[in-house]
Design an enzyme around this catalytic site. Structure first.
Site, PDB file in Angstrom:
ATOM      1  CG  PHE A 162       0.752   1.656  -6.415  1.00 33.80           C
ATOM      2  CD1 PHE A 162      -0.063   2.548  -7.164  1.00 33.80           C
ATOM      3  CD2 PHE A 162       1.590   2.334  -5.526  1.00 33.80           C
ATOM      4  CE1 PHE A 162       0.050   3.843  -7.247  1.00 33.80           C
ATOM      5  CE2 PHE A 162       1.659   3.781  -5.118  1.00 33.80           C
ATOM      6  CZ  PHE A 162       1.060   4.529  -6.251  1.00 33.80           C
ATOM      7  CB  SER A 178      12.302  -7.990   7.508  1.00 35.57           C
ATOM      8  OG  SER A 178      13.353  -8.706   6.681  1.00 35.57           O
TER       9      SER A 178
END
Length: 587
Positions: free
Chosen positions: A287, A105
């Site tokens: 988060f 990636s």
């Protein structure tokens, strides 16, 4: 009984038995054709650009996701159309890297976002730098770096943002801002200075050199906080990674204070929800210590996490306040992770959530000035198999009728979704009779045993809508995507080579509603002023034909501006001049 009658009766009986409903396939095709004939290229300058990257979202994943979504809605599923499948321009992308046939990636993200193919595990650098070769990068310096569309946009005064469900320092988001010989160098704890040299970790690059990115939302707070400090949610020590004692979140807050800007740092959903996009200039949301949760398992409480759609919504509302426009990268990163674990259900649920984020973006923007590109960085060896009947549960076993058509050699049932390799391999093959293959954590079977399923090298889709989206039209090298984005928005390498003047005149042309108002006012002008000023008479015999002419010209000019003008007038819609010309010389 004649053979023809027997054939007709057989077809009728089979239709009744299988519950087949006839479909007007011809009518469906004609409707699609009519829509296609209306498509016209949009040559405007893209004020805004949003690139959506479904990590690992190959064509087989899209196919399975559309069926899954449709079946959740109570349909057979195959007929479902995902939001980005309605986009007018579709192409394919060749995903190989400079040194790899099947990529990872970091190198694919560098191609998509920076416009150059590079080496395995390298992010934001040219292929002159090999993986982990810090000394080569330091020696070459800026000559080895490639700028992303995010950095190019900032140079043109646009707002920018990054939204991901992975760590914000992970491979794909890192390519928007970082330059690193290895994608894994996310914090200082990941770099062995003796072995790897003095390269800066990715988290530090984000805060120190890219704090002008206005919205950064995702996971990975452990790379930004000292190992000696407890994690804010669990209150446990040892979760965070930084060994240098730096608190990069506090550093980010100090930098924003120095700009005298309104900023917010949030780490849980309730604080995120409270952020007012109209009163926030910079937003940093981390988060989770690592990646965010799968959508299937997401904690939706106040202490939990926002969805990809919610983050996309907030980001667009903050960034769209910039009159110069914005560039936003949104990644559905956990589609890829679920595939690596061969947990297809998690991958499909995240893929459907990704589509919801696309739908949100389309709702919040204008296709006339916003280029939206949806693509994947690579695919996976994931397939839909088995000659299954229409409507067969996508997460289920191959139906008995199809199984009998071609039985397995071991006489054991199998799921229609399978992987070529990965952790789902067992020997002997597991008997799936009575197994809940639609369970959240069920791992599809795989042919070759691996700890983690790999990527695949097949082409992936590009779906585009908005200014210059027609430039996606065939089979392209993956790094071409970044060049189209730059050209469409007149940024980066194409800031002065994008036919700006001609395209600006098109962009400045009035929209339908605005031009309609203008033309209506001109109609009123003609109706009341021309009779007195031009004809110097209110005689009813003259007024009626002039009035009729006025109305005809109003709608005629409206047609000319929107149909004829873009092709014949080069975008110059001097309505008043042409209106007077037509009225005085054609009436």
């Amino acid at each position: 009984m004649s053979p023809r009658l027997a054939l007709i009766l057989t077809v009728i009986c089979l239709s009744i038995i299988n519950g087949v409903h006839t479909t007007d396939w011809s009518g469906m095709a004609k409707t699609t054709l009519k829509s296609a004939l209306k498509i016209k290229p949009n040559n405007r300058i893209a004020k805004n650009v949003i690139i959506f990257i479904g990590d690992g979202m190959g064509l087989s994943t899209i196919n399975a996701a559309r069926i899954y979504k449709g079946q959740k809605l109570g349909n057979t599923g195959e007929e479902t159309i995902l939001e980005y499948e309605t986009f007018p321009n579709v192409a394919l992308s060749k995903v190989y890297g400079s040194d790899s046939q099947v990529p990872e990636s970091a190198q694919t993200a560098t191609a998509l976002l920076c416009g150059e193919k590079t080496n395995f595990n390298v992010v934001g650098l040219k292929d002159s730098v090999g993986a982990s070769n810090c000394s080569a990068y330091i020696r070459l310096g800026q000559e080895a770096e490639v700028k992303s569309i995010i950095r190019h946009a900032i140079e043109q005064g646009k707002s920018t943002g990054i939204v991901t469900t992975t760590r914000v320092t992970h491979a794909t988001p890192a390519a928007t801002y970082a330059h690193s010989p290895h994608r894994d160098w996310e914090s200082d704890a990941d770099i062995n200075a003796t072995l790897n040299g003095d390269c800066m970790d990715i988290a530090q690059q984000l805060i120190n050199s890219n704090h002008d990115i206005q919205v950064v939302l995702g996971g990975g707070r452990r790379a930004f906080l000292p190992v000696t400090e407890p994690d804010p949610k669990s209150n446990l020590r040892g979760v965070n990674l930084r060994l240098d004692g730096r608190n990069l979140v506090q550093r980010w807050e100090l930098l924003q204070q120095g700009k005298n800007k309104k900023y917010k740092y949030v780490w849980r959903k309730q604080d995120f929800d409270a952020v007012d996009p109209n009163d926030t200039d910079y937003l940093l949301g981390l988060f989770s210590p690592s990646h965010m949760q799968y959508e299937l398992e997401r904690d939706t409480s106040g202490d939990g996490e926002p969805s990809l759609t919610e983050m996309t919504d907030k980001a667009i509302k903050i960034l769209s306040r910039n009159k110069k426009g914005f560039v936003l990268m949104v990644e559905g990163g956990r589609i890829d992770h679920a595939h690596h674990d061969t947990t297809a259900k998690k991958a499909l649920v995240d893929a459907v959530q990704f589509e919801e984020a696309v739908k949100m973006a389309v709702t919040l923007t204008n296709k006339d000035d916003t280029l939206v590109v949806v693509t994947a960085d690579h695919s996976h060896p994931f397939s839909l198999t088995g000659y299954t009947n229409r409507g067969n549960p996508i997460l289920g076993l191959v139906d008995p009728e199809s199984f009998e058509l071609q039985p397995t050699l071991d006489d054991l049932p199998y799921t229609s979704l399978l992987y070529a390799n990965g952790p789902g391999y067992t020997t002997p093959r597991q008997n799936l009779t009575g197994i809940r293959t639609d369970a959240n954590n069920y791992m599809q079977q795989s042919a070759v045993p691996l700890d983690s399923e790999t990527h695949s090298g097949e082409d992936v889709g590009i779906y585009a809508m908005g200014p210059m989206s027609h430039l996606f039209h065939g089979v392209h090298e993956q790094h071409y995507v970044a060049h189209v984005i730059q050209y469409a928005a007149c940024i980066g390498e194409y800031a002065n080579e994008c036919d700006k003047d001609a395209r600006m005149s098109i962009s400045a042309a009035p929209t339908y509603s605005f031009s309609y108002v203008i033309l209506t006012l001109l109609g009123v002008f003609t109706l009341h002023v021309i009779p007195s000023l031009v004809y110097n008479s209110t005689d009813i015999d003259l007024l009626i034909p002039v009035s009729v002419c006025s109305l005809v010209l109003t709608f005629s000019l409206h047609f000319l501006i929107h149909i004829h003008a873009p092709q014949s007038w080069n975008g110059n819609t001097d309505a008043v001049v042409r209106y007077r010309y037509l009225c005085h010389h054609r009436c």
